[in-house]
Design a protein around this motif. Structure first.
Motif, mmCIF file in Angstrom:
data_model
loop_
_atom_site.group_PDB
_atom_site.id
_atom_site.type_symbol
_atom_site.label_atom_id
_atom_site.label_comp_id
_atom_site.label_asym_id
_atom_site.label_seq_id
_atom_site.Cartn_x
_atom_site.Cartn_y
_atom_site.Cartn_z
ATOM 1 N N PRO A 252 35.504 -43.539 -14.949
ATOM 2 C CA PRO A 252 36.579 -42.546 -14.438
ATOM 3 C C PRO A 252 37.638 -42.988 -13.737
ATOM 4 O O PRO A 252 37.648 -44.223 -13.331
ATOM 5 N N ILE A 253 38.574 -42.239 -13.374
ATOM 6 C CA ILE A 253 39.372 -42.623 -12.436
ATOM 7 C C ILE A 253 39.030 -42.721 -11.306
ATOM 8 O O ILE A 253 38.220 -42.056 -10.690
ATOM 9 N N SER A 254 39.225 -44.073 -10.407
ATOM 10 C CA SER A 254 38.914 -44.260 -9.180
ATOM 11 C C SER A 254 38.980 -43.115 -8.231
ATOM 12 O O SER A 254 40.240 -42.650 -8.146
ATOM 13 N N GLY A 255 37.893 -42.747 -7.493
ATOM 14 C CA GLY A 255 38.035 -41.632 -6.450
ATOM 15 C C GLY A 255 37.870 -40.525 -7.209
ATOM 16 O O GLY A 255 37.541 -39.493 -6.131
ATOM 17 N N HIS A 256 37.826 -40.285 -8.304
ATOM 18 C CA HIS A 256 37.457 -38.749 -8.749
ATOM 19 C C HIS A 256 35.879 -38.637 -8.712
ATOM 20 O O HIS A 256 35.236 -39.228 -9.196
ATOM 21 N N THR A 257 35.569 -37.328 -8.189
ATOM 22 C CA THR A 257 34.499 -36.901 -7.678
ATOM 23 C C THR A 257 33.657 -36.526 -9.280
ATOM 24 O O THR A 257 32.443 -36.306 -9.122
ATOM 25 N N GLY B 162 42.414 -50.232 -14.802
ATOM 26 C CA GLY B 162 43.583 -49.249 -15.370
ATOM 27 C C GLY B 162 43.796 -48.217 -14.657
ATOM 28 O O GLY B 162 42.674 -47.552 -13.819
ATOM 29 N N ALA B 163 44.589 -47.208 -15.014
ATOM 30 C CA ALA B 163 44.803 -45.978 -14.183
ATOM 31 C C ALA B 163 44.125 -44.777 -14.785
ATOM 32 O O ALA B 163 44.071 -43.635 -14.094
ATOM 33 N N GLY B 164 43.724 -44.834 -15.927
ATOM 34 C CA GLY B 164 43.283 -44.049 -16.749
ATOM 35 C C GLY B 164 41.721 -43.774 -16.815
ATOM 36 O O GLY B 164 40.986 -44.710 -16.253
ATOM 37 N N VAL B 165 41.072 -42.699 -17.403
ATOM 38 C CA VAL B 165 39.687 -42.988 -17.975
ATOM 39 C C VAL B 165 39.480 -43.734 -19.181
ATOM 40 O O VAL B 165 40.167 -43.556 -20.098
ATOM 41 N N SER B 166 38.532 -44.689 -19.088
ATOM 42 C CA SER B 166 38.195 -45.617 -20.089
ATOM 43 C C SER B 166 36.814 -45.242 -20.511
ATOM 44 O O SER B 166 35.907 -45.083 -19.781
ATOM 45 N N GLN B 167 36.825 -45.185 -21.920
ATOM 46 C CA GLN B 167 35.698 -45.156 -22.440
ATOM 47 C C GLN B 167 35.375 -46.336 -23.512
ATOM 48 O O GLN B 167 36.370 -46.801 -24.158
ATOM 49 N N SER B 168 34.169 -46.565 -23.607
ATOM 50 C CA SER B 168 33.762 -47.830 -24.537
ATOM 51 C C SER B 168 32.320 -47.552 -25.185
ATOM 52 O O SER B 168 31.731 -47.033 -24.522
ATOM 53 N N PRO B 169 32.308 -47.832 -26.273
ATOM 54 C CA PRO B 169 33.317 -48.523 -27.246
ATOM 55 C C PRO B 169 34.081 -47.523 -27.822
ATOM 56 O O PRO B 169 33.829 -46.340 -27.656
ATOM 57 N N SER B 170 35.246 -47.903 -28.426
ATOM 58 C CA SER B 170 36.143 -46.665 -28.828
ATOM 59 C C SER B 170 35.375 -46.193 -30.277
ATOM 60 O O SER B 170 35.722 -45.079 -30.341
ATOM 61 N N ALA C 281 35.699 -36.815 -19.321
ATOM 62 C CA ALA C 281 37.135 -36.667 -18.510
ATOM 63 C C ALA C 281 36.654 -36.575 -16.940
ATOM 64 O O ALA C 281 35.257 -36.522 -16.647
ATOM 65 N N SER C 282 37.620 -36.853 -16.076
ATOM 66 C CA SER C 282 37.092 -36.820 -14.710
ATOM 67 C C SER C 282 38.275 -35.922 -13.888
ATOM 68 O O SER C 282 39.439 -35.913 -14.305
#
Lengths: 112, 113
Positions: free
Chosen positions: B25-30, B1-9, B93-94
């Motif tokens: 996190p979003i791919s590539g975010h340091t 996905g394009a956003g930040v994903s958290q699990s579980p909700s 957050a990223s």
């Protein structure tokens, strides 16, 4: 020690009124000042942001006013609508460390 | 996905149990942040990861809390021996070195019963 101080904690405004939320900071290394909006059950999302080289930025009904000498910035919501009811967070970023510091949040309730 | 994903909700756990919360996190975010938000309250900073630097753990409330970030990507926040006061929404957050915006996930609502 909180790096960014936000006030008020909560705010009630009548529909059509102006909502004003204030933030203050001390660290002069901050170079970017965003505001985030959070609806219940959602994560905060970027609303509007400003850099310290300008004193004001306007996007639709939302305006950031920035006072570099006073180290203060504020969010103004003109013609406030019930749909604006949310929690608002100010933030500041320290460029050298790419690190964000968030205010404590303001819960805005716009009465119809 | 394009956003930040958290699990579980959502996570309901018994007092005293350990829990693990995950953040993609979003791919590539340091940069990656964990925050805690108690009901109707503001964002409480927990921990910050930036690239390969040592994490800033100054916000962790006790030694029951720990976090790691593997391979500079996925992060796991672990709470040991959970207490009722740990009940809150945990937000991740990223951000990148280039993009100045911090993107938040939807959060994990933790309830300790």
């Amino acid at each position: 020690q909180q790096q960014v101080k936000q006030s008020p904690q909560s705010l009630i405004v009548q529909k059509g009124g102006i909502s004003i939320i204030n933030c203050a900071y001390e660290n002069t290394a901050f170079d970017y000042f965003p505001w985030y909006q959070q609806f219940p059950g959602k994560g905060p999302a970027l609303l509007i942001a400003i850099r310290p080289d300008v004193s004001e930025k306007k996007e639709g009904r939302f305006t950031i006013s920035f006072n570099k000498s006073a180290k203060q910035f504020s969010l103004h919501i003109m013609d406030s609508q019930p749909g604006d009811s949310a929690t608002y967070f100010c933030a500041a970023r320290e460029d050298n460390f790419n690190k964000f510091y968030f205010g404590s949040g303001t819960k805005l309730n716009v009465k119809p | 996905g394009a956003g930040v994903s958290q699990s579980p909700s959502n996570k309901v756990t018994e007092k005293g149990k350990d829990v693990e919360l995950r953040c993609d996190p979003i791919s590539g975010h340091t940069a990656l942040y964990w925050y805690r938000q108690s009901l109707g309250q503001g964002l409480e900073f927990l921990i910050y990861f930036q690239g390969n630097s040592a994490p800033d753990k100054s916000g962790l409330p006790s030694d029951r809390f720990s976090a790691e970030r593997t391979g500079g990507s996925v992060s796991t926040l672990t709470i040991q021996r959970t207490q009722q006061e740990d009940s809150a929404v945990y937000l991740c957050a990223s951000s990148s070195d280039i993009n100045t915006e911090a993107f938040f996930g939807q959060g994990t609502r933790l309830t300790v019963v």
